[in-house]
Every structure is written in structure tokens, then in C-alpha cells.
Design a protein around this motif. Structure first.
Motif, short mmCIF file in Angstrom:
data_model
loop_
_atom_site.label_atom_id
_atom_site.label_comp_id
_atom_site.label_asym_id
_atom_site.label_seq_id
_atom_site.Cartn_x
_atom_site.Cartn_y
_atom_site.Cartn_z
N PHE A 52 0.84 -1.20 0.00
CA PHE A 52 0.00 0.00 0.00
C PHE A 52 0.87 1.26 0.00
O PHE A 52 0.54 2.25 -0.65
N ARG A 53 1.99 1.23 0.74
CA ARG A 53 2.88 2.39 0.77
C ARG A 53 3.43 2.68 -0.63
O ARG A 53 3.50 3.83 -1.06
N GLN A 54 3.80 1.64 -1.36
CA GLN A 54 4.34 1.82 -2.70
C GLN A 54 3.29 2.28 -3.69
O GLN A 54 3.58 3.04 -4.62
N ARG A 55 2.03 1.83 -3.51
CA ARG A 55 0.99 2.11 -4.50
C ARG A 55 0.30 3.46 -4.28
O ARG A 55 -0.30 4.00 -5.21
N ALA A 56 0.32 3.99 -3.07
CA ALA A 56 -0.43 5.22 -2.77
C ALA A 56 0.11 6.38 -3.62
O ALA A 56 1.31 6.66 -3.60
N LYS A 57 -0.77 7.05 -4.35
CA LYS A 57 -0.36 8.14 -5.24
C LYS A 57 -0.93 9.49 -4.79
O LYS A 57 -0.24 10.50 -4.83
N THR A 58 -2.19 9.53 -4.37
CA THR A 58 -2.80 10.79 -3.98
C THR A 58 -2.39 11.16 -2.56
O THR A 58 -1.90 10.32 -1.79
N ARG A 59 -2.60 12.40 -2.21
CA ARG A 59 -2.26 12.86 -0.85
C ARG A 59 -3.07 12.10 0.18
O ARG A 59 -2.53 11.67 1.22
#
Length: 390
Positions: free
Chosen positions: A116-123
Motif C-alpha cells: 500500500f505504501r508503494q501504491r499510494a499516489k494521492t495525498r
């Protein structure tokens, strides 16, 4: 594993050995394959896998000292730097295994949080993941600081005892968690405002839910002609996207693509992503997307239902969408209940087969819901007049 090591270690270069564990009568036919896919999704170099089964976990090392020694020999012989367990380990178990093997140890929760840390893109996505990680990290702050002396303070020679490093870490984590929750609360208000604005349009709101990598984003792109990122990997997208979707005969709905679910989805993630998951909890209709080619589809359906119940969405009407018919070799189909209401549709989001049947099913429910609302809103003139004359 300290907080400092967690942040500085180059996970992408890790050579890992996987440990898939079945406890009691639990059977997950794709457990080993799923664990391997999760590790590969992080960019790790998977060297091998040990499968184990126990009636109940060992309180010290989960698998027992003998099995841990066996895993150590297999992993170190291949040059592994880390062990990844397909179960949730207690902080004490994790430390005991690390001490016995001299290897970094992660459990399933650590692995999913890292993806999830790697995939999160938005703020909002990054804030949600950081909150989940810090919440999980705080559970590991137990009395493991024997290398640190108690700080002393005060004006006298033998001043009073200061704070332990454990207490300092808890305070720092607590402050950061509080700040993250406040920021997410503001973003949640914005999301609720946007959702209410969409609902004012009297359009049926439809949310795509399902096990990760079932093909939700590909289906979303097909139905809305969008370009949301979609890939054949676990948790390819985390951010919720909403678009208007035309389903024929001047009928439109608002379709939302949501984060995928998985077995053992950490509770910290469910809590952190609550505002995002509310897109499903507040929807008028759920499209439960299922990978029809997966041998463990029944187990995956059960896991999705568990999460839907946890977020308060178990009673929302839904259509089961059996996707990837092109892989399973089955023809498209539409199944209805005794009243004629659609309950299941077979499609291929990749090829487009069966999408007309799915649109028909959505439109039928949208029209029925609209007529239901119209009936509820129309006053009965005779009853109203009788009430007025009393």
C-alpha cells in the motif's frame, strides 16, 4: 527490526524466503501463490517457499523451534536476507524468530502495508497508508529496549528517573497519528461534500468491490471509457475514482472503483481507508467483481463479504460479476432471482464479452430504484385530505 531500519532498508533489493502457514482446518488453496504474488508486487526477489501446517500457533515462534531452524537452513543456504510469513505474528514472535535466524522477519500485515505504501499516489492515499503503518508499528513497541539506559533528570545528583526510549517513541508516534487523523478528517469532509453533490443528481450510485486483481479497474475503464491504471498485479490501484456511466436508454449511473480486498486485510488499513471505503458503504448498488478463473473464488467471495460487513455494507443490494470468462472459457450469462431481479452476470472485461448483459442488469435495477423513489415521494391525496380535515 527498529523504526530506523524500517525506513532506511532498501526493500526492493531484498532476497526473501516465504513461509506459508495453514492453521487448524483453514484451507486456502491459493495461499502459497498469493503470498508469492504479494512479495513480487513489492519488487522482492523470491528465492523459495516453505509450506507448514499446525493445529495451533506456538506462542514463542509460531511454528516451533525445530521448524524455524529448518527454515533458517533453507533460507540462508540460498542467500536470503528476510523471511516473510503468511500470517500475523505478534511482536514477541517476530523478535524471537529474528533472533533465532539472524534474518529480517516480516509478517503478512507488514507485507500488505508495504504494498500500500508503494501504491499510494494521492495525498489522501499516502496519509491513509502512513496512518495504518504507524498504528501497526505502535503495537510493536513493547519492552525491547534493554540496550538503553534509563535517562536521568533533575537538579539533584540523583535526579528523578526520566522517560524510557519506549515512552518517547510512543509519544512521537501518538502525536503523528493524531495529526494524520486530523488531516484525513478534513479530506473526508471534502469527499462527503462531493458524494452529496453526486447524489443530488438523482443518479444511482454503483460501487465496484471485490478481491484484489479480480479486474475491477479494467471493468471500470470498459464501462466508463476511462483510463484508470489497471495491471495484472495485486493492489494495482488504491485510489477511488468516480465517473458517470451510460447504461443505455437514457439511463446514467455514477460508477466508483474502490480498493481491492484480500484475505487478512489488516484492520489498521480498513480503519485508515474508512473514508475511501465509504464509497461502497454509501452506494445504492454493489458490483461484486469475482475472478471466475481463480480456483479459490469461493474463499475470495467469503473474504470480500467479511470486509463488506465490517464497513457496514453487507445489506446493500449487489450483483455478482463473474469476470475473466476469457480465461475460464465460459460463455457470458445473466442470472436473475424468482422476481426477475438480476443477481449474477458473467463477463470478460478484457474482451468486452457480456458487458451488454451487465449494463442491462444495472439499468433494470436503476429504473426499479427510480420508480421506487418516485412512489415513496408521491403523496396519497386522499390520505392527505383526510388528515387535513381532522
Amino acid at each position: 527490526m527498529t523504526l530506523e531500519n524500517y525506513e532506511q532498508r532498501d526493500e526492493h533489493a531484498l532476497k526473501v524466503w516465504l513461509v506459508s502457514v495453514l492453521i487448524g482446518r483453514d484451507i486456502y488453496r491459493d495461499a502459497a501463490q498469493e503470498l508469492s504474488e504479494l512479495a513480487s508486487s513489492c519488487g522482492y526477489d523470491v528465492l523459495g517457499l516453505t509450506e507448514a501446517k499446525r493445529d495451533r500457533p506456538d506462542p514463542k515462534t509460531f511454528l516451533g523451534s525445530g521448524k524455524i531452524e529448518e527454515i533458517k537452513e533453507e533460507a540462508t543456504a540460498c542467500g536470503a536476507q528476510a523471511l516473510i510469513f503468511d500470517v500475523a505474528l505478534s511482536p514477541a514472535q517476530q523478535r524471537n524468530i529474528e533472533k533465532a535466524t539472524n534474518l529480517l522477519v516480516w509478517d503478512r500485515t507488514n507485507l500488505i502495508l508495504e504494498i500500500f505504501r508503494q501504491r499510494a499516489k494521492t495525498r489522501e492515499g499516502r496519509l491513509q497508508v502512513e496512518l495504518a503503518r504507524l498504528t501497526h508499528l505502535s503495537t510493536g513497541l513493547v519492552r525491547g529496549w534493554s540496550h538503553l539506559e534509563r535517562q536521568r533528570g533533575g537538579l539533584s545528583k540523583t535526579g528523578g528517573p526520566g522517560e524510557k526510549q519506549l515512552e518517547l517513541d510512543r509519544r512521537m508516534l501518538g502525536s503523528r497519528v493524531k495529526a494524520l487523523k486530523e488531516q484525513l478528517k478534513k479530506l473526508e469532509k471534502q469527499r462527503n461534500t462531493q458524494r452529496k453533490s453526486r447524489q443530488k443528481g438523482d443518479l444511482l450510485t454503483v460501487a465496484l468491490v471485490g478481491y484484489t486483481n479480480a479486474g475491477k479497474s479494467t471493468l471500470f475503464n470498459r464501462l466508463t471509457r476511462s483510463g484508470v491504471y489497471a495491471a495484472d498485479q495485486l493492489f494495482a490501484t488504491l485510489d477511488t475514482t468516480a465517473r458517470r456511466c451510460y447504461v443505455g436508454e437514457d439511463t446514467e449511473v455514477v460508477l466508483s472503483d474502490t480498493v481491492g480486498f484480500i484475505r487478512g486485510l489488516p484492520h489498521q488499513l480498513i480503519e485508515a481507508f474508512k473514508s475511501t471505503l465509504d464509497e461502497a458503504a454509501q452506494a445504492d448498488l454493489l458490483l461484486h467483481v469475482i475472478d471466475s478463473s481463480n480456483i479459490a473464488q469461493e474463499e475470495q467471495i467469503s473474504e470480500v463479504n467479511k470486509v463488506l460487513e465490517e464497513i457496514g455494507a453487507k445489506d446493500i443490494p449487489r450483483i455478482l460479476v463473474y469476470n475473466k470468462l476469457d480465461a475460464s472459457g465460459k460463455p457470458p450469462f445473466l442470472t436473475s432471482d424468482d422476481s426477475g431481479r438480476p443477481i449474477a452476470v458473467g463477463v470478460s472485461a478484457q474482451s468486452g464479452e457480456g458487458l451488454d448483459l451487465l449494463k442491462d442488469a444495472i439499468r433494470e435495477i436503476a429504473v426499479a430504484e427510480h420508480e421506487k423513489v418516485q412512489t415513496e415521494e408521491e403523496p396519497d391525496n386522499e390520505d392527505w385530505l383526510a388528515e387535513f380535515e381532522r
